[in-house]
Design a protein around this motif. Structure first.
Motif, PDB file in Angstrom:
ATOM      1  N   CYS A 105       0.870  -1.172   0.000  1.00  0.00           N
ATOM      2  CA  CYS A 105       0.000   0.000   0.000  1.00  0.00           C
ATOM      3  C   CYS A 105       0.911   1.227   0.000  1.00  0.00           C
ATOM      4  O   CYS A 105       1.983   1.204   0.622  1.00  0.00           O
ATOM      5  CB  CYS A 105      -0.894   0.015   1.241  1.00  0.00           C
ATOM      6  SG  CYS A 105      -1.982   1.469   1.278  1.00  0.00           S
ATOM      7  N   LEU A 114       0.079   3.990   1.330  1.00  0.00           N
ATOM      8  CA  LEU A 114      -0.194   4.754   2.548  1.00  0.00           C
ATOM      9  C   LEU A 114       0.282   3.980   3.783  1.00  0.00           C
ATOM     10  O   LEU A 114       0.649   2.792   3.684  1.00  0.00           O
ATOM     11  CB  LEU A 114      -1.697   5.032   2.668  1.00  0.00           C
ATOM     12  CG  LEU A 114      -2.212   6.307   1.969  1.00  0.00           C
ATOM     13  CD1 LEU A 114      -1.860   6.344   0.499  1.00  0.00           C
ATOM     14  CD2 LEU A 114      -3.704   6.442   2.146  1.00  0.00           C
ATOM     15  N   ARG A 115       0.259   4.683   4.892  1.00  0.00           N
ATOM     16  CA  ARG A 115       0.607   4.017   6.156  1.00  0.00           C
ATOM     17  C   ARG A 115      -0.346   4.550   7.220  1.00  0.00           C
ATOM     18  O   ARG A 115       0.035   5.347   8.088  1.00  0.00           O
ATOM     19  CB  ARG A 115       2.069   4.324   6.514  1.00  0.00           C
ATOM     20  CG  ARG A 115       2.568   3.521   7.698  1.00  0.00           C
ATOM     21  CD  ARG A 115       4.048   3.815   7.972  1.00  0.00           C
ATOM     22  NE  ARG A 115       4.492   3.128   9.171  1.00  0.00           N
ATOM     23  CZ  ARG A 115       4.851   1.854   9.219  1.00  0.00           C
ATOM     24  NH1 ARG A 115       4.844   1.129   8.142  1.00  0.00           N
ATOM     25  NH2 ARG A 115       5.231   1.311  10.365  1.00  0.00           N
ATOM     26  N   PHE A 132      -4.275   3.454  11.737  1.00  0.00           N
ATOM     27  CA  PHE A 132      -5.379   2.600  12.211  1.00  0.00           C
ATOM     28  C   PHE A 132      -5.578   1.370  11.329  1.00  0.00           C
ATOM     29  O   PHE A 132      -6.559   0.652  11.497  1.00  0.00           O
ATOM     30  CB  PHE A 132      -6.684   3.394  12.250  1.00  0.00           C
ATOM     31  CG  PHE A 132      -6.953   4.162  10.978  1.00  0.00           C
ATOM     32  CD1 PHE A 132      -7.342   3.509   9.828  1.00  0.00           C
ATOM     33  CD2 PHE A 132      -6.779   5.534  10.945  1.00  0.00           C
ATOM     34  CE1 PHE A 132      -7.563   4.217   8.653  1.00  0.00           C
ATOM     35  CE2 PHE A 132      -7.003   6.248   9.768  1.00  0.00           C
ATOM     36  CZ  PHE A 132      -7.402   5.578   8.625  1.00  0.00           C
ATOM     37  N   CYS A 133      -4.694   1.126  10.379  1.00  0.00           N
ATOM     38  CA  CYS A 133      -4.941   0.084   9.364  1.00  0.00           C
ATOM     39  C   CYS A 133      -5.253  -1.270  10.012  1.00  0.00           C
ATOM     40  O   CYS A 133      -4.488  -1.788  10.827  1.00  0.00           O
ATOM     41  CB  CYS A 133      -3.729  -0.059   8.454  1.00  0.00           C
ATOM     42  SG  CYS A 133      -4.024  -1.239   7.124  1.00  0.00           S
ATOM     43  N   SER A 190      -0.843  -4.874   4.188  1.00  0.00           N
ATOM     44  CA  SER A 190      -0.651  -3.589   3.501  1.00  0.00           C
ATOM     45  C   SER A 190       0.770  -3.072   3.684  1.00  0.00           C
ATOM     46  O   SER A 190       1.310  -2.404   2.803  1.00  0.00           O
ATOM     47  CB  SER A 190      -1.658  -2.548   3.998  1.00  0.00           C
ATOM     48  OG  SER A 190      -1.350  -2.128   5.312  1.00  0.00           O
ATOM     49  N   GLN A 191       1.398  -3.381   4.805  1.00  0.00           N
ATOM     50  CA  GLN A 191       2.740  -2.861   5.067  1.00  0.00           C
ATOM     51  C   GLN A 191       3.826  -3.905   4.778  1.00  0.00           C
ATOM     52  O   GLN A 191       4.998  -3.696   5.103  1.00  0.00           O
ATOM     53  CB  GLN A 191       2.837  -2.383   6.524  1.00  0.00           C
ATOM     54  CG  GLN A 191       1.765  -1.369   6.916  1.00  0.00           C
ATOM     55  CD  GLN A 191       1.731  -0.138   6.020  1.00  0.00           C
ATOM     56  OE1 GLN A 191       2.759   0.467   5.750  1.00  0.00           O
ATOM     57  NE2 GLN A 191       0.552   0.216   5.514  1.00  0.00           N
ATOM     58  N   TYR A 232      -8.812  -5.362   0.637  1.00  0.00           N
ATOM     59  CA  TYR A 232      -7.933  -5.656   1.789  1.00  0.00           C
ATOM     60  C   TYR A 232      -6.667  -4.794   1.849  1.00  0.00           C
ATOM     61  O   TYR A 232      -6.476  -4.075   2.810  1.00  0.00           O
ATOM     62  CB  TYR A 232      -7.523  -7.130   1.874  1.00  0.00           C
ATOM     63  CG  TYR A 232      -8.642  -8.120   1.907  1.00  0.00           C
ATOM     64  CD1 TYR A 232      -9.765  -7.940   2.718  1.00  0.00           C
ATOM     65  CD2 TYR A 232      -8.599  -9.268   1.113  1.00  0.00           C
ATOM     66  CE1 TYR A 232     -10.799  -8.865   2.749  1.00  0.00           C
ATOM     67  CE2 TYR A 232      -9.616 -10.208   1.137  1.00  0.00           C
ATOM     68  CZ  TYR A 232     -10.722 -10.004   1.954  1.00  0.00           C
ATOM     69  OH  TYR A 232     -11.721 -10.928   1.956  1.00  0.00           O
ATOM     70  N   ASN A 233      -5.755  -4.908   0.828  1.00  0.00           N
ATOM     71  CA  ASN A 233      -4.644  -3.940   0.810  1.00  0.00           C
ATOM     72  C   ASN A 233      -5.110  -2.793  -0.088  1.00  0.00           C
ATOM     73  O   ASN A 233      -6.323  -2.601  -0.245  1.00  0.00           O
ATOM     74  CB  ASN A 233      -3.339  -4.578   0.295  1.00  0.00           C
ATOM     75  CG  ASN A 233      -3.386  -4.904  -1.190  1.00  0.00           C
ATOM     76  OD1 ASN A 233      -4.442  -5.237  -1.723  1.00  0.00           O
ATOM     77  ND2 ASN A 233      -2.263  -4.820  -1.865  1.00  0.00           N
ATOM     78  N   GLU A 234      -4.222  -2.026  -0.686  1.00  0.00           N
ATOM     79  CA  GLU A 234      -4.675  -0.981  -1.616  1.00  0.00           C
ATOM     80  C   GLU A 234      -4.466  -1.497  -3.041  1.00  0.00           C
ATOM     81  O   GLU A 234      -3.320  -1.608  -3.501  1.00  0.00           O
ATOM     82  CB  GLU A 234      -3.899   0.319  -1.373  1.00  0.00           C
ATOM     83  CG  GLU A 234      -4.149   1.387  -2.405  1.00  0.00           C
ATOM     84  CD  GLU A 234      -5.629   1.599  -2.736  1.00  0.00           C
ATOM     85  OE1 GLU A 234      -6.431   1.748  -1.809  1.00  0.00           O
ATOM     86  OE2 GLU A 234      -5.986   1.616  -3.933  1.00  0.00           O
ATOM     87  N   CYS A 258      -8.409   3.445  -1.251  1.00  0.00           N
ATOM     88  CA  CYS A 258      -8.222   4.685  -0.499  1.00  0.00           C
ATOM     89  C   CYS A 258      -8.352   5.905  -1.409  1.00  0.00           C
ATOM     90  O   CYS A 258      -8.381   7.036  -0.928  1.00  0.00           O
ATOM     91  CB  CYS A 258      -6.854   4.683   0.164  1.00  0.00           C
ATOM     92  SG  CYS A 258      -5.484   4.742  -1.011  1.00  0.00           S
ATOM     93  N   LYS A 308     -11.010   9.533   4.445  1.00  0.00           N
ATOM     94  CA  LYS A 308     -10.603   9.190   5.808  1.00  0.00           C
ATOM     95  C   LYS A 308     -10.779  10.332   6.808  1.00  0.00           C
ATOM     96  O   LYS A 308     -10.836  10.111   8.004  1.00  0.00           O
ATOM     97  CB  LYS A 308      -9.144   8.731   5.803  1.00  0.00           C
ATOM     98  CG  LYS A 308      -8.949   7.441   4.997  1.00  0.00           C
ATOM     99  CD  LYS A 308      -7.480   7.071   4.881  1.00  0.00           C
ATOM    100  CE  LYS A 308      -7.268   5.915   3.928  1.00  0.00           C
ATOM    101  NZ  LYS A 308      -7.731   4.626   4.445  1.00  0.00           N
TER     102      LYS A 308
HETATM  103  S1  SF4 Z   1      -4.678  -0.645   3.290  1.00  0.00           S
HETATM  104 FE1  SF4 Z   1      -6.096   1.118   3.538  1.00  0.00          FE
HETATM  105  S2  SF4 Z   1      -6.128   1.556   5.749  1.00  0.00           S
HETATM  106 FE2  SF4 Z   1      -4.325   0.208   5.344  1.00  0.00          FE
HETATM  107  S3  SF4 Z   1      -2.598   1.630   5.081  1.00  0.00           S
HETATM  108 FE3  SF4 Z   1      -3.464   1.231   3.039  1.00  0.00          FE
HETATM  109  S4  SF4 Z   1      -4.968   2.870   2.678  1.00  0.00           S
HETATM  110 FE4  SF4 Z   1      -4.506   2.857   4.865  1.00  0.00          FE
END
Ligand code: SF4
Length: 324
Positions: free
Chosen positions: A71, A73-74, A77-78, A84-85, A117-119, A146, A169
């Motif tokens: 993803c 983003l970080r 609250f994910c 995603s990370q 689930y992820n981006e 997102c 968000k």
């Molecule tokens: S998967 Fe969604 S909530 Fe999780 S870090 Fe990426 S954009 Fe944010």
């Protein structure tokens, strides 16, 4: 030879030769951005479409849902931070071509394929190939995103998708910067782009106590949605549960979500929901004209539908959405 340093799909990374984007899913090989996650789904489930959430798109349908890692983003609250990370090499997975995913969806009798689930912006090439194969097989495709991306990849995805859910968000550049390591403006642009395209759109706002629950942010958000996306677009206020880097905050009080719903409806939005609170009256779809319950839900499950051909069964008022 001078090699290109291409910009990623989300528009945030300029990636040097041999380097990866922040999402870890793309690598610059001699000036070309290559995907490291094409054909590498790391999780697959069949979920109710209401879990995405889509409340005005084929209610009660099962959605064959999958994700790769990564993803851009970080979000602190994910709830899916383990994937995603993650980096692609954190998971050992077999190559799965798009056609195989479509076969799995059909075997599991799911009429919808969900990229979630992820981006999914990190796997747009895989997404588009899978969506085209799914369409040929008579399935519908939905994106859960997102919204932080460039216009070109979103245009390409809109062409092959049937419905798109975007997270808005928080209605503040500072919130995006401090909590999601991102920017608000590209997300607003994506929502407007989808709304203008005519594809089915739903918007979710996860309400996080003390971070994005002020009256000012709520007021700005609902007014913007009414004027830029339109009063027919469903808006979900969903409950935060402590996760990832925000374990110190409490779950969102139900009254906060119900208040947000009431403010949004007063601002002119017709379909506003309370999410992640099973049994709340805000789970249901109400006719904007006679206020009858058109779709009754218990959390993610549809328990009754009182509609005929996309209209309220009680008064005949059309209900916005995709119903068949
Ligand atoms: S998967 Fe969604 S909530 Fe999780 S870090 Fe990426 S954009 Fe944010």
């Amino acid at each position: 030879m001078k090699l290109n340093a291409p910009r990623c799909q989300a528009g945030r990374c300029v990636i040097p030769e041999g380097g990866r984007g922040r999402c870890q899913a793309r690598i610059n090989v001699r000036g070309q951005l290559l995907s490291l996650v094409y054909g590498r789904p790391i999780t697959e489930h069949v979920d109710p479409i209401e879990k995405k959430p889509f409340f005005h798109f084929l209610p009660g349908s099962q959605a064959y849902s999958f994700a790769t890692s990564g993803c851009a983003l970080r979000c602190r609250f994910c709830q899916n931070w383990q994937i995603s990370q993650a980096r692609p090499e954190d998971y050992r997975v077999q190559f799965t071509p798009p056609g195989a995913l479509v076969t799995r969806a059909r075997e599991r009798k799911a009429p919808v394929v969900a990229f979630t689930y992820n981006e999914p912006t990190v796997f747009t090439e895989y997404l588009c190939d899978t969506a085209r194969a799914a369409r040929k097989a008579g399935l519908r495709c939905v994106l859960v995103s997102c919204g932080f991306m460039n216009e070109a990849p979103l245009s390409e995805m809109i062409e092959v998708l049937d419905a798109i859910k975007i997270d808005l968000k928080g209605f503040s550049p500072d919130f995006y910067k401090n909590v999601s390591s991102a920017r608000l403006e590209p997300v607003l642009r994506s929502i407007k782009q989808v709304a203008k395209s005519g594809r089915h759109l739903e918007i979710v706002n996860l309400v996080v106590p003390t971070l994005n629950d002020s009256e000012k942010m709520l007021d700005g958000l609902v007014k913007w949605v009414v004027s830029e996306a339109g009063p027919d677009v469903p808006l979900h206020f969903t409950r935060f549960h402590p996760d990832f880097q925000l374990l110190n905050l409490p779950p969102t009080p139900v009254e906060t979500l119900e208040h947000a719903r009431s403010v949004a409806m007063s601002a002119g939005l017709k379909y506003v929901y309370v999410g992640n609170v099973p049994g709340d009256p805000g789970n249901n779809t109400y006719c904007p004209s006679c206020k009858a319950v058109c779709i009754q839900r218990e959390g993610f499950f549809v328990t009754a539908v009182r509609m005929k051909a996309g209209k309220c069964a009680a008064c005949g008022c059309p209900i916005a959405g995709v119903w068949k």
